[in-house]
Design a protein around this motif. Structure first.
Motif, short mmCIF file in Angstrom:
data_model
loop_
_atom_site.label_atom_id
_atom_site.label_comp_id
_atom_site.label_asym_id
_atom_site.label_seq_id
_atom_site.Cartn_x
_atom_site.Cartn_y
_atom_site.Cartn_z
N LEU A 34 0.76 -1.24 0.06
CA LEU A 34 0.00 -0.05 -0.01
C LEU A 34 0.94 1.31 0.02
CD1 LEU A 34 -2.65 -0.88 2.56
CD2 LEU A 34 -3.00 -0.92 -0.12
N ARG A 35 2.24 1.16 -0.11
CA ARG A 35 3.07 2.10 -0.06
C ARG A 35 2.73 3.32 -1.15
NH1 ARG A 35 5.60 -2.12 -2.36
NH2 ARG A 35 6.77 -1.73 -4.39
N GLN A 36 2.34 3.12 -2.24
CA GLN A 36 1.83 4.20 -3.34
C GLN A 36 0.68 4.92 -2.70
OE1 GLN A 36 3.94 5.06 -5.49
NE2 GLN A 36 5.44 3.46 -5.40
N ALA A 37 -0.27 3.93 -2.49
CA ALA A 37 -1.46 4.68 -1.82
C ALA A 37 -1.45 5.56 -0.71
CB ALA A 37 -2.53 3.64 -1.63
N LEU A 38 -0.52 5.16 -0.09
CA LEU A 38 -0.30 6.28 1.27
C LEU A 38 0.56 7.18 1.10
CD1 LEU A 38 0.78 3.22 3.83
CD2 LEU A 38 -1.40 4.35 3.73
N ALA A 39 1.41 7.24 -0.12
CA ALA A 39 2.11 8.46 -0.24
C ALA A 39 1.12 9.48 -1.27
CB ALA A 39 3.36 7.68 -1.69
N GLU A 40 0.31 8.92 -2.00
CA GLU A 40 -0.66 9.52 -2.52
C GLU A 40 -1.61 10.50 -1.53
OE1 GLU A 40 -4.19 9.27 -6.08
OE2 GLU A 40 -4.28 7.82 -4.47
N ALA A 41 -1.90 9.73 -0.13
CA ALA A 41 -2.80 10.48 0.54
C ALA A 41 -1.95 11.80 1.43
CB ALA A 41 -2.98 9.53 1.95
N PHE A 42 -0.56 11.50 1.27
CA PHE A 42 0.35 12.65 1.92
C PHE A 42 0.80 13.67 1.05
CE2 PHE A 42 1.42 9.17 4.97
CZ PHE A 42 0.70 9.32 6.09
N ALA A 43 0.47 13.35 -0.24
CA ALA A 43 0.91 14.09 -1.45
C ALA A 43 0.09 15.34 -1.60
CB ALA A 43 1.32 13.45 -2.78
N ASP A 44 -1.19 14.78 -1.50
CA ASP A 44 -2.19 16.07 -1.73
C ASP A 44 -3.32 15.78 -0.54
OD1 ASP A 44 -3.68 17.72 -3.18
OD2 ASP A 44 -4.13 16.59 -4.92
N PRO A 45 -3.01 16.38 0.54
CA PRO A 45 -4.09 16.25 1.73
C PRO A 45 -5.23 17.05 1.43
CG PRO A 45 -2.10 17.56 2.10
CD PRO A 45 -1.75 16.80 0.92
N ASP A 46 -5.31 18.01 0.34
CA ASP A 46 -6.52 18.70 0.02
C ASP A 46 -7.60 18.11 -0.48
OD1 ASP A 46 -5.19 21.04 1.40
OD2 ASP A 46 -4.48 21.84 -0.22
N ARG A 47 -7.10 16.99 -1.30
CA ARG A 47 -8.02 16.19 -1.93
C ARG A 47 -8.39 14.96 -1.29
NH1 ARG A 47 -6.62 14.04 -6.40
NH2 ARG A 47 -8.50 13.98 -7.08
N ALA A 48 -8.21 15.11 -0.12
CA ALA A 48 -8.38 13.68 0.77
C ALA A 48 -10.04 13.38 0.64
CB ALA A 48 -8.00 14.03 2.28
N ALA A 49 -10.90 14.17 0.51
CA ALA A 49 -12.40 13.85 0.32
C ALA A 49 -12.47 13.05 -1.01
CB ALA A 49 -13.15 15.08 0.46
N ASP A 50 -11.91 13.72 -2.07
CA ASP A 50 -12.22 13.27 -3.35
C ASP A 50 -11.48 11.85 -3.18
OD1 ASP A 50 -13.29 15.68 -3.87
OD2 ASP A 50 -11.61 16.53 -4.92
N LEU A 51 -10.26 11.63 -2.73
CA LEU A 51 -9.59 10.22 -2.98
C LEU A 51 -10.41 9.53 -2.04
CD1 LEU A 51 -5.89 11.29 -2.56
CD2 LEU A 51 -7.23 10.90 -4.66
N ALA A 52 -11.03 9.74 -0.94
CA ALA A 52 -11.83 8.76 -0.04
C ALA A 52 -13.12 8.35 -0.79
CB ALA A 52 -12.16 9.41 1.22
N ALA A 53 -13.49 9.40 -1.58
CA ALA A 53 -14.84 8.92 -2.57
C ALA A 53 -14.33 7.95 -3.59
CB ALA A 53 -15.49 10.21 -3.20
N GLU A 54 -13.08 7.92 -4.17
CA GLU A 54 -12.63 7.06 -5.27
C GLU A 54 -12.50 5.67 -4.55
OE1 GLU A 54 -9.39 8.62 -7.04
OE2 GLU A 54 -10.25 10.24 -8.02
N ASP A 55 -11.97 5.86 -3.36
CA ASP A 55 -11.84 4.40 -2.64
C ASP A 55 -13.17 3.70 -2.38
OD1 ASP A 55 -8.95 4.93 -2.65
OD2 ASP A 55 -9.13 5.58 -0.25
N ALA A 56 -14.14 4.50 -2.16
CA ALA A 56 -15.61 3.99 -1.95
C ALA A 56 -16.05 3.34 -3.15
CB ALA A 56 -16.54 4.98 -1.27
#
Length: 1018
Positions: free
Chosen positions: A994-1016
């Motif tokens: 999961l290292r790339q997915a975690l790097a993405e979370a820290f790289a663009d914290p402002d888009r956390a909501a959008d990324l979480a929606a994609e995860d869903a």
């Protein structure tokens, strides 16, 4: 017509004499009164009608005319009823009146009283047996005023008038008072007026006392015609009740008697014996008995419409001649003049009775012997243990003894003959009465003394046992027919009749064979089918039953239960004798045993094989059948080639012999192939690898076992292999033949759920059969995964489909030898490998070769096109990804199993060679959960919140050299970049993928909501 008032019977004189005797001796009055009281209290009411009938029969006999009796119950008004009994025959005379007035029973009441004394004053004696006696005394049970009207006069008895006469005698008045007025009614007669009805000589008139009416009516209604059997002088009884007449009649046509009761008629069979007993037997008996020593004994049994006896219920009574109280368990009517005791109910024991018992026994045996020979007669045989009294036991025992020695039982083979019980025999198989007739018919004349069918049934078994008749069970039948010469069809009838019998008793049942011999028992005998060539089986010396003897299905069924086998061609082939003949056939030829001609034997076996439709390889032992070869010698069928066989073209010259073409021309090719003669490759079957007689069977078994995890030896399934592969010279032609082999030859073998190549595929893939190359060292055409490591296989598609060269690394790793070969190929610098395969191939090899002693390879692949020599340059297995920037050397991909790979390749781990210490100072330290994007990272890890600390360096130095991240105890050191944060957190959480997915979370914290929606969505 005479009037009774003229007193023709001198009743006044009789009364005078009796009264004089009583006056002279009041004790005599008491004796007479006691005697009559005994008679009345003796319960003779049930004998009243019988005794009246007996008197009527006696009167008819004296007159020599057919006896008729009319019994009428008449209503005289005022509730009174009178029983009238009118009979034909001799009329009443003076002697008869005297007899009526003489008591016929003991007057003894105590020791001071004596029976049989003379009457005193000239009075008549009191004998114990007489002509009328108790018979007429029975009237006192129902009346106090009996009267007898006859054509010669009449007489009346009266309790009231007797009482008045006695009261006038002073010497008796006291006794009369003491007895409450009870007097002996039948001692004082008076003349009576009246005449019998027309056509009758005498009438007894009995005014019934009130308490007797119901009993008399019931007795009249229950009176049966069978009474006439005991009274031969009486031919008819009319019973009139309430104006309705019922006629009981008997007509004799010796030896039959027909009894009619109204409109119902029943025929009885009589057996009579007459004679005179020896005088000395009557010593001590009354004078009247000594004067009448003649006897007439009669047995009677009813017959049905077909003349068969219908045994009576076993609870009869002896008639002597009228019914006594002596029970009789024999199911027939017995009329015999047994002497009776004082009570007139029971037979008196003694020599007379014993002599009459013998006469009765002889007559009873004569009755059974005279009846039609039908099994129903057995119902008349005395049953042991049923006797209810001493006389009954004596009669039953004597009759049974006489029946045992009398020739009265029929013979099955001679309807006119009769035999004694000791010579008779009965089939002992009551459970199969349905076939008893046929079985008896077959065995008649074979089993001595055999009774006809039906006599041995379950119903007659107790009677036969009582007679001592020999029982013949199936075992005795088998013994009796041993050595009997009978045609085969007779044996067929016997077998069919024995179907269902206990097989344990029929083991010695002979069986006629087709060749004229006789088998001593059914075990091992063959039962020929209709299409079996019985005439051609001589060379096999088989025990084949004669077809006529086993034609009925029931006969075949019996013999099969007894161990015979259906002789279809397949069954004959399965016979051990056939197999032995085949297996010994080559030795028999070589050693000249002098048995059947080998060619005849071969033709007989091949005929059976063809008829049975045996498939090639179905009976492997057929391959040992001796057949002629083209060189004039004899060889096993399995080592001979069919003329023109395709297999001959691919084998080495002379590897196998050739079947004699002239012999082959006369045989069914399918039968030859089934016997093992080769057209193509032959199959070999076995239950265990040790039993497989093929090339390298042990090596194949080891290769299969190498695929299994450690454990106990597995259970092998049925195995199928192909023989003679080592004899092939032309593999191109051979593979074309093998491609058409049955599926079972190519099928995998499955042990403990693990599939492995079967023998054929394993042998072919491990030998150079594809252009001189081993198929397991080639790749399946079109394989991308193995490209660069293996050359592609080439050949006919159907052959390649059967051989299944490996297409994937997994195919290679399934076999230990192939995995070792792959390890060598990875170290070959002349070969290449795809990056995708290289990433995991060493890890997969380590797993496949776990537990195998493997020498480290000389070369180790570190890139798709590069092989390193660990002996000349450093090669490490990367186990800690953070040390990679500090490694000085080449890295081998570990595929997630660095320790196993390092052990397989005998290489060090990177973490063992690279150590370091963080030398830079962190710009800041904070909790992982405080980092921007931490919430999305936690969600992607599936935890509620991140734990631990992170130290951010700008830059991060380890031993003075820059790195992206470095774990150090509770804190993770990073250079602050999202990739470094993702790797550090993934390693900490044990979620490296999961290292790339975690790097993405820290790289663009402002888009956390959008990324979480994609995860869903995913």
């Amino acid at each position: 017509m005479l009037r009774t008032v003229s007193d023709p019977f001198a009743t006044a004189e009789l009364r005078r004499r009796v009264l004089a005797a009583w006056t002279d001796s009041p004790a005599r009055f008491r004796e007479d009164a006691n005697a009559e009281e005994d008679l009345v209290r003796g319960g003779y009411r049930d004998r009243l009608l019988v005794e009246l009938a007996q008197n009527a029969a006696d009167a008819a006999a004296r007159a020599g005319v057919p006896g008729r009796l009319r019994l009428e119950l008449a209503d005289v008004g005022g509730g009174g009823e009178v029983l009238h009994a009118a009979n034909t025959g001799a009329p009443l005379d003076a002697a008869g009146v005297s007899g009526l007035a003489s008591l016929r029973a003991s007057a003894k009441r105590d020791e001071s009283q004596t029976a049989g004394r003379s009457g005193g004053a000239g009075g008549p004696p009191i004998p114990s047996v007489g002509r009328f006696g108790v018979g007429f005394a029975a009237v006192l049970t129902v009346t106090d005023e009996p009267a007898v009207h006859s054509t010669g006069g009449g007489v009346r008895f009266s309790a009231a008038r007797t009482r008045a006469e006695v009261a006038d005698v002073p010497a008796l008045a006291g006794e009369l008072t003491r007895r409450d007025g009870a007097v002996p009614v039948l001692r004082l007669p008076w003349p009576a007026e009246g005449t019998p009805p027309g056509g009758y000589a005498t009438e007894v008139v009995l005014p019934l006392r009130p308490g007797s009416r119901v009993a008399v009516r019931t007795a009249l209604e229950a009176l049966q015609a069978e009474l006439l059997l005991a009274l031969p002088g009486l031919t008819e009884i009319e019973v009139v009740v309430d104006g309705v007449t019922r006629t009981l009649a008997c007509s004799h046509t010796s030896p039959l008697a027909r009894l009619r009761d109204g409109d119902r008629t029943r025929t009885w069979r009589l057996e009579q014996r007459t004679g005179e007993l020896a005088e000395e037997l009557f010593a001590g008996r009354p004078v009247e008995e000594r004067a009448r020593r003649g006897y007439a004994v009669t047995w009677a049994v009813p017959l049905d419409d077909d003349g068969r006896p219908e045994p009576l219920p076993v609870r009869q009574v002896v008639h002597a001649p009228t019914p006594s109280d002596e029970p009789l368990s024999l199911p027939a009517r017995l009329v015999a003049p047994f002497p009776l005791g004082p009570d007139r109910r029971h037979v008196a024991p003694g020599p007379v009775t014993d002599a009459l018992v013998d006469v009765c026994a002889e007559a009873y045996a004569g009755l059974l012997a005279a009846l039609a020979p039908d099994p129903a007669v057995l119902g008349l045989v005395p049953r042991i243990g049923l006797a209810a009294a001493e006389l009954d036991a004596a009669l039953g025992s004597a009759a049974l003894d006489r029946l045992r020695t009398t020739a009265w039982l029929p013979l099955a083979d001679d309807p006119e003959a009769r035999q004694t019980a000791e010579r008779a025999a009965a089939l002992d198989d009551a459970a199969h009465d349905g076939v008893a007739e046929e079985r008896t018919a077959v065995l008649a004349g074979v089993v001595p003394g055999l009774l006809p069918a039906g006599w041995a049934g379950r119903a007659g078994a107790p009677a036969l046992a009582a007679l001592g008749v020999r029982r013949v069970g199936p075992a005795e039948v088998a013994e009796a027919v041993g050595g009997v010469a009978r045609p085969p069809r007779w044996w067929a009838r016997l077998y069919a009749s024995l179907d269902g019998a206990d097989r344990e008793e029929l083991g010695a049942l002979p069986v006629p064979l087709a060749d004229g011999r006789t088998a001593p028992g059914p075990a091992g005998v063959l039962l020929p089918a209709d299409d079996l060539p019985v005439g051609r089986l001589g060379p096999l010396s088989l025990r084949v039953a004669h077809p006529d003897a086993v034609a009925p299905p029931a006969a075949r069924r019996l013999l099969e239960r007894l161990g015979a086998s259906p002789a279809t061609a397949a069954a004959v082939l399965a016979d051990p004798a056939v197999r032995a003949a085949v297996e010994e056939s080559v030795d028999a030829v070589e050693e000249d045993w002098g048995r059947a001609d080998p060619a005849d034997l071969a033709r007989a076996v091949l005929a059976l094989v063809g008829a049975a439709g045996t498939a090639p390889g179905e009976l492997p032992w057929l391959a040992e059948l001796a057949l002629p070869d083209a060189a004039g010698a004899w060889a096993p069928a399995g080592e001979l080639l069919m003329p023109g066989a395709p297999l001959a073209a691919v084998l080495q010259d002379g590897a196998l012999g050739l079947l004699d073409p002239s012999f082959a021309d006369g045989q069914d090719p399918a039968a030859l192939r089934a016997a093992g003669v080769l057209v193509t490759f032959a199959l070999v079957r076995a239950e265990d690898p040790d039993e497989l007689d093929v090339d390298a069977a042990g090596a194949w078994a080891d290769a299969v076992l190498d695929r299994l995890p450690p454990g106990p030896p597995p259970a092998w399934p049925p195995l199928c292999a192909v023989r003679d592969l080592e004899l092939v010279a032309d593999w191109a032609g051979a593979l074309a033949l093998l491609a058409g082999a049955p599926e079972e030859a190519w099928a995998d073998v499955v042990l403990d759920g693990v599939a492995a190549p079967g023998y054929l595929r394993w042998w072919l893939t491990t030998h150079p059969v594809l252009g001189g190359r081993r198929p397991d060292r080639l790749a399946a055409p079109g394989s991308r995964e193995l490209q660069g490591l293996y050359e592609p296989a080439s050949g006919p598609p159907d052959v390649l489909e059967r051989l299944r060269p490996p297409a994937t690394v997994g195919d290679v790793l399934a076999d230990v030898d192939a995995a070792l070969d792959l390890l060598d190929r990875l170290g070959d610098p002349e070969r290449t490998v795809s990056p995708a395969v290289l990433r995991t191939v060493y890890a997969r090899l380590a797993e496949a070769l776990d537990g195998v002693d493997v020498d480290p390879p000389a070369g180790v692949r570190v890139a798709p096109d590069r092989v390193a020599d660990p002996g000349r340059e450093p090669v490490l297995v990367l186990d800690a990804p953070w040390v990679q920037p500090l490694v000085d050397g080449l890295l081998v991909p570990a595929g997630g199993a660095p320790a196993a790979v390092a052990d397989l390749l005998d290489l060090p781990l990177a973490s063992e060679r690279v150590t370091g210490t963080v030398t830079s100072r962190p710009a800041r330290r904070q909790a992982w959960s405080a980092l921007p994007g931490a919430e999305l990272a936690a969600a992607r890890l599936g935890v509620a919140e991140l734990d631990g600390e992170v130290a951010v360096h700008e830059p991060l130095l380890v031993d003075g050299r820059p790195v992206a991240w470095w774990p150090d105890g509770d804190a993770d050191h990073v250079d602050g970049t999202p990739p470094a944060l993702g790797r550090a957190l993934a390693w900490r959480a044990g979620a490296w993928p999961l290292r790339q997915a975690l790097a993405e979370a820290f790289a663009d914290p402002d888009r956390a909501a959008d990324l979480a929606a994609e995860d869903a969505v995913g």
